[in-house]
Scaffold this motif. Structure first.
Motif, mmCIF file in Angstrom:
data_model
loop_
_atom_site.group_PDB
_atom_site.id
_atom_site.type_symbol
_atom_site.label_atom_id
_atom_site.label_comp_id
_atom_site.label_asym_id
_atom_site.label_seq_id
_atom_site.Cartn_x
_atom_site.Cartn_y
_atom_site.Cartn_z
ATOM 1 N N ILE A 83 0.824 -1.216 0.000
ATOM 2 C CA ILE A 83 0.000 0.000 0.000
ATOM 3 C C ILE A 83 0.854 1.260 0.000
ATOM 4 O O ILE A 83 0.388 2.328 0.385
ATOM 5 C CB ILE A 83 -0.983 0.006 1.191
ATOM 6 C CG1 ILE A 83 -0.231 -0.118 2.518
ATOM 7 C CG2 ILE A 83 -2.034 -1.080 1.022
ATOM 8 C CD1 ILE A 83 -1.093 0.107 3.740
ATOM 9 N N GLY A 84 2.100 1.166 -0.436
ATOM 10 C CA GLY A 84 2.959 2.339 -0.547
ATOM 11 C C GLY A 84 3.810 2.553 0.690
ATOM 12 O O GLY A 84 3.534 2.020 1.755
ATOM 13 N N ASP A 85 4.847 3.364 0.526
ATOM 14 C CA ASP A 85 5.801 3.612 1.602
ATOM 15 C C ASP A 85 5.367 4.740 2.529
ATOM 16 O O ASP A 85 5.594 4.687 3.728
ATOM 17 C CB ASP A 85 7.180 3.948 1.016
ATOM 18 C CG ASP A 85 7.759 2.800 0.220
ATOM 19 O OD1 ASP A 85 7.520 1.636 0.594
ATOM 20 O OD2 ASP A 85 8.444 3.072 -0.782
ATOM 21 N N VAL A 86 4.782 5.789 1.949
ATOM 22 C CA VAL A 86 4.356 6.961 2.730
ATOM 23 C C VAL A 86 2.984 7.383 2.223
ATOM 24 O O VAL A 86 2.748 7.416 1.012
ATOM 25 C CB VAL A 86 5.372 8.126 2.584
ATOM 26 C CG1 VAL A 86 4.875 9.376 3.303
ATOM 27 C CG2 VAL A 86 6.745 7.718 3.101
ATOM 28 N N LEU A 100 6.834 4.012 -11.377
ATOM 29 C CA LEU A 100 5.531 4.670 -11.501
ATOM 30 C C LEU A 100 4.404 3.652 -11.641
ATOM 31 O O LEU A 100 3.324 3.838 -11.075
ATOM 32 C CB LEU A 100 5.521 5.661 -12.661
ATOM 33 C CG LEU A 100 6.293 6.947 -12.387
ATOM 34 C CD1 LEU A 100 6.499 7.742 -13.667
ATOM 35 C CD2 LEU A 100 5.591 7.789 -11.326
ATOM 36 N N ARG A 101 4.646 2.575 -12.374
ATOM 37 C CA ARG A 101 3.645 1.506 -12.467
ATOM 38 C C ARG A 101 3.396 0.911 -11.080
ATOM 39 O O ARG A 101 2.252 0.657 -10.693
ATOM 40 C CB ARG A 101 4.091 0.426 -13.460
ATOM 41 C CG ARG A 101 3.935 0.856 -14.913
ATOM 42 C CD ARG A 101 4.143 -0.293 -15.881
ATOM 43 N NE ARG A 101 5.489 -0.823 -15.876
ATOM 44 C CZ ARG A 101 6.517 -0.302 -16.546
ATOM 45 N NH1 ARG A 101 6.340 0.788 -17.281
ATOM 46 N NH2 ARG A 101 7.704 -0.856 -16.503
ATOM 47 N N GLN A 102 4.469 0.712 -10.325
ATOM 48 C CA GLN A 102 4.362 0.191 -8.960
ATOM 49 C C GLN A 102 3.557 1.156 -8.087
ATOM 50 O O GLN A 102 2.662 0.735 -7.347
ATOM 51 C CB GLN A 102 5.766 -0.010 -8.387
ATOM 52 C CG GLN A 102 5.801 -0.513 -6.970
ATOM 53 C CD GLN A 102 7.238 -0.609 -6.429
ATOM 54 O OE1 GLN A 102 8.217 -0.289 -7.101
ATOM 55 N NE2 GLN A 102 7.346 -1.061 -5.204
ATOM 56 N N ALA A 103 3.831 2.441 -8.161
ATOM 57 C CA ALA A 103 3.118 3.445 -7.362
ATOM 58 C C ALA A 103 1.632 3.457 -7.706
ATOM 59 O O ALA A 103 0.785 3.607 -6.819
ATOM 60 C CB ALA A 103 3.731 4.825 -7.573
ATOM 61 N N ARG A 104 1.308 3.307 -8.978
ATOM 62 C CA ARG A 104 -0.092 3.294 -9.417
ATOM 63 C C ARG A 104 -0.843 2.123 -8.776
ATOM 64 O O ARG A 104 -1.947 2.282 -8.261
ATOM 65 C CB ARG A 104 -0.150 3.214 -10.944
ATOM 66 C CG ARG A 104 -1.312 3.907 -11.547
ATOM 67 C CD ARG A 104 -1.294 4.035 -13.066
ATOM 68 N NE ARG A 104 -0.448 3.159 -13.830
ATOM 69 C CZ ARG A 104 0.683 3.527 -14.432
ATOM 70 N NH1 ARG A 104 1.119 4.759 -14.353
ATOM 71 N NH2 ARG A 104 1.382 2.661 -15.135
ATOM 72 N N VAL A 105 -0.231 0.936 -8.793
ATOM 73 C CA VAL A 105 -0.848 -0.260 -8.195
ATOM 74 C C VAL A 105 -1.009 -0.071 -6.684
ATOM 75 O O VAL A 105 -2.057 -0.397 -6.121
ATOM 76 C CB VAL A 105 0.001 -1.515 -8.509
ATOM 77 C CG1 VAL A 105 -0.446 -2.707 -7.678
ATOM 78 C CG2 VAL A 105 -0.064 -1.836 -9.994
ATOM 79 N N GLU A 106 0.007 0.476 -6.033
ATOM 80 C CA GLU A 106 -0.056 0.666 -4.583
ATOM 81 C C GLU A 106 -1.127 1.691 -4.195
ATOM 82 O O GLU A 106 -1.801 1.528 -3.175
ATOM 83 C CB GLU A 106 1.307 1.054 -4.043
ATOM 84 C CG GLU A 106 2.282 -0.097 -4.147
ATOM 85 C CD GLU A 106 3.708 0.251 -3.801
ATOM 86 O OE1 GLU A 106 3.977 1.404 -3.414
ATOM 87 O OE2 GLU A 106 4.562 -0.645 -3.916
ATOM 88 N N ALA A 107 -1.309 2.725 -5.001
ATOM 89 C CA ALA A 107 -2.368 3.701 -4.737
ATOM 90 C C ALA A 107 -3.738 3.021 -4.821
ATOM 91 O O ALA A 107 -4.606 3.245 -3.965
ATOM 92 C CB ALA A 107 -2.282 4.869 -5.711
ATOM 93 N N ILE A 108 -3.926 2.168 -5.807
ATOM 94 C CA ILE A 108 -5.183 1.423 -5.938
ATOM 95 C C ILE A 108 -5.379 0.521 -4.724
ATOM 96 O O ILE A 108 -6.460 0.482 -4.120
ATOM 97 C CB ILE A 108 -5.210 0.620 -7.254
ATOM 98 C CG1 ILE A 108 -5.298 1.567 -8.446
ATOM 99 C CG2 ILE A 108 -6.361 -0.388 -7.265
ATOM 100 C CD1 ILE A 108 -5.004 0.918 -9.786
ATOM 101 N N ASN A 109 -4.325 -0.199 -4.334
ATOM 102 C CA ASN A 109 -4.411 -1.097 -3.179
ATOM 103 C C ASN A 109 -4.799 -0.349 -1.909
ATOM 104 O O ASN A 109 -5.534 -0.870 -1.070
ATOM 105 C CB ASN A 109 -3.078 -1.815 -2.935
ATOM 106 C CG ASN A 109 -2.753 -2.839 -3.999
ATOM 107 O OD1 ASN A 109 -3.612 -3.236 -4.782
ATOM 108 N ND2 ASN A 109 -1.510 -3.261 -4.042
ATOM 109 N N ALA A 110 -4.306 0.883 -1.762
ATOM 110 C CA ALA A 110 -4.562 1.676 -0.555
ATOM 111 C C ALA A 110 -5.851 2.487 -0.659
ATOM 112 O O ALA A 110 -6.278 3.094 0.326
ATOM 113 C CB ALA A 110 -3.383 2.607 -0.283
#
Length: 172
Positions: A53-56, A77-87
């Motif tokens: 769900i992201g680092d910060v 950036l692809r990783q950040a997009r997925v983590e934003a969705i997860n969170a």
């Protein structure tokens, strides 16, 4: 002995969190939250379960923090997009440490879609956002999925403040 790469990454995440909390005046002069229950405080969430769900968390942004020598921004950036969705957050960005420089000089990378959605939420023109927050553009080939926009952590703090202000006004 702890993994040195993990220790370095954790230190960078904490430095970004602390800088943003200070810049947004969410902490006092000792670094203590003015209101510990404020959902707008910048936090490093505990990772739970299989979905990252992201680092910060800097509402409404998920920050994926990177302290590595060789950047891989489109992948991050692809990783950040997925983590934003997860969170359950609308925006995912990457914060990359610049060697030998302080936190405020770190680079915050936005993919084109996230940058455009943020600009639209602010109600500003492309030129106004570039000028106000100091964005630069990186274009790699014809695939716009590899393009991104970058600003400093210092400018990003101002952008977070402004996005929050616009959201608060809209909620009233």
């Amino acid at each position: 002995m702890a993994n040195p790469n993990k220790s370095r990454g954790t230190a960078w995440e904490s430095a970004v969190r602390d800088y943003l909390n200070n810049a947004l005046e969410l902490v006092d002069e000792r670094g203590v939250f003015r209101d510990p229950f404020n959902g707008m405080n910048i936090r490093r969430p505990a990772q739970e379960g299989a979905r990252d769900i992201g680092d910060v968390h800097a509402v409404p942004f998920i920050l994926e923090c990177k302290d590595v020598k060789n950047p891989a921004v489109p992948t991050w950036l692809r990783q950040a997009r997925v983590e934003a969705i997860n969170a359950g957050f609308p925006y995912g960005v990457v914060v990359h440490k610049r060697r030998g420089l302080g936190v405020r000089a770190g680079r915050v990378h936005f993919d084109v879609r996230t940058w455009t959605r943020t600009r639209t939420a602010l109600g500003l023109s492309t030129r106004a956002v570039v000028d106000r927050y100091g964005f630069t553009t990186t274009v790699r080939g014809l695939d716009s999925g590899r393009w991104y926009l970058t600003t400093s952590v210092a400018n990003f703090a101002e952008l977070v403040h402004d996005v929050r202000e616009v959201s608060a006004r809209a909620a009233r």
